[in-house]
Design a protein around this motif. Sequence first.
Motif, PDB file in Angstrom:
ATOM      1  N   PHE A 412      23.838  10.724  38.011  1.00 47.79           N
ATOM      2  CA  PHE A 412      24.533   9.996  39.087  1.00 47.79           C
ATOM      3  C   PHE A 412      26.022   9.749  38.824  1.00 47.79           C
ATOM      4  O   PHE A 412      26.738   9.301  39.721  1.00 47.79           O
ATOM      5  N   GLY A 413      26.516  10.033  37.639  1.00 48.54           N
ATOM      6  CA  GLY A 413      27.908   9.744  37.326  1.00 48.54           C
ATOM      7  C   GLY A 413      28.850  10.888  37.655  1.00 48.54           C
ATOM      8  O   GLY A 413      28.705  11.996  37.117  1.00 48.54           O
ATOM      9  N   VAL A 414      29.800  10.661  38.530  1.00 49.31           N
ATOM     10  CA  VAL A 414      30.808  11.672  38.852  1.00 49.31           C
ATOM     11  C   VAL A 414      31.855  11.688  37.743  1.00 49.31           C
ATOM     12  O   VAL A 414      32.454  10.655  37.439  1.00 49.31           O
ATOM     13  N   PRO A 415      32.104  12.822  37.105  1.00 50.90           N
ATOM     14  CA  PRO A 415      33.094  12.857  36.019  1.00 50.90           C
ATOM     15  C   PRO A 415      34.508  12.613  36.538  1.00 50.90           C
ATOM     16  O   PRO A 415      34.821  12.904  37.696  1.00 50.90           O
ATOM     17  N   GLY A 416      35.366  12.083  35.659  1.00 51.87           N
ATOM     18  CA  GLY A 416      36.749  11.860  36.035  1.00 51.87           C
ATOM     19  C   GLY A 416      37.497  13.164  36.235  1.00 51.87           C
ATOM     20  O   GLY A 416      37.318  14.116  35.470  1.00 51.87           O
ATOM     21  N   PHE A 417      38.346  13.217  37.271  1.00 51.30           N
ATOM     22  CA  PHE A 417      39.082  14.453  37.548  1.00 51.30           C
ATOM     23  C   PHE A 417      40.419  14.183  38.228  1.00 51.30           C
ATOM     24  O   PHE A 417      41.174  15.115  38.501  1.00 51.30           O
TER      25      PHE A 417
END
Length: 481
Positions: A412-417
Amino acid sequence: MKNPALKGTSTALIHTPGILLQQANLEGAPFRHLLAEQLRSFESVVRYPPNQAFIGNLLPEDLANIPRPWYKNSLPNAKREGHYGEIFPEDEFFGLLYTVDVNGLVCLEAGFRDAVLENLRSHPALGRLKGVTKAQENNFSFAEIQEMIENQEALPLTTGGRIIGCVRKGNELDLHLSAARVMENLTAKASAVAALQLLLWQTGLQPEEVDYIIETSEEACGDIRQKGGGSFAKSIAEACSCSNASGADTRAFCAAPVHGLMQAAALVQSGIFKNVMVVAGGCCAKLGLNAGIHLKHQMPVLEDMLGAFAVHISQDDGINPIVRTDLIGRMKVGCGDSPQMVYRSLVEEPLTKGGYKICDIDRYAGELVNPEIIEPTGCGDITRMNYKMIASLGVLKGEIHRGEMEVQVNRFGVPGFAPNQGHIPSGVPYMGPARDLILQDKINRVMIIGKGSLFLGKLTRLYDAISLILERNPKLDKETT
């Protein structure tokens, strides 16, 4: 009342090595003489994987499959145009800066001005701006620009190592209208104009159909009597020919974009307005914020990008994802700064109210700053740490087994970008992927989280946080049944 819906999003990145060097000089950074050696080319920023995720040419989740460091694993055949927006070079941005300036404070050398405006006129979105089609009639030679820099305290504009123009003071006596402050304000305006113009072009919404604009950047324009009086919003509406729109600025440090989304949803749901835009331009004061540390680690200077976005909130059409205005999470004053209390307020309380569990949210998106920018400072991957806190909350509630925490964080965690622009990473850059994945029936719910450092203003020791949920349109399920 009808639900407010997410109708469209756009993002813009501007490569600004010249402005970065200018900021380092203004701040007297001790390492400024070394910066030029580690600056990236426009081609390298286009091929940089997080930037491609920001403009929509790959999902942020796909970054997990690309070896790090990403700056050593560029994407071949990458394009500056993306599904949500575009990456602009600095010379084109200076042309845009010139076109949105209505007071004659941005002065470009005549040859450069003519060439860059001709280039902008061929752009499918920016070419429609009235400031591009009907440019100001002023001509400056290089000698005149040099004179303004040397004798009138004008701020030089450089690209490719050469001076191509300058920015003049807005007032001789008002420090809040110095050339540097004018540059900051026009940078925020111009980058937001790029994002909004891209959104109008992509969606086909006519400028005159826009009712209201909420601007949520970290700048605050004004003069000595009203230092943060505004309004970026209305100036952006004017530049984009949104003749029927009004607007105002919302400020809450990094949390402002999510506050703006909440306000937009409420205005639409109440019936006050039909089409509301939430926009934010870039912050040139954040350029090169950690440049000294990047140089120390022999990395490229990654904070060379301005970020901007625009989001369209409108009435429910039975198709687009809705904003659950009944499930807003907020960090109340009484929460203090305990992470556990903060995430109970932001995540647990709205989910419980909606009858959901932690794992019923398919994606959490908050503080989406690119970890390659932050990790060298010793802070770690802030984005991932937030998701671990959410997973820990699930463990405490008995909804996640302790041994499954990493699995759930990866799910569920969207990576930082996103670029390190303060307000830009706070959840909002994932609005585009969230909308697409929901429309493609791949996910059902996304929580967008914004957090802000209110203590920086020295009025309080508190910080702020707010969350909202995007959800698959329930009318689609009714049609299916």
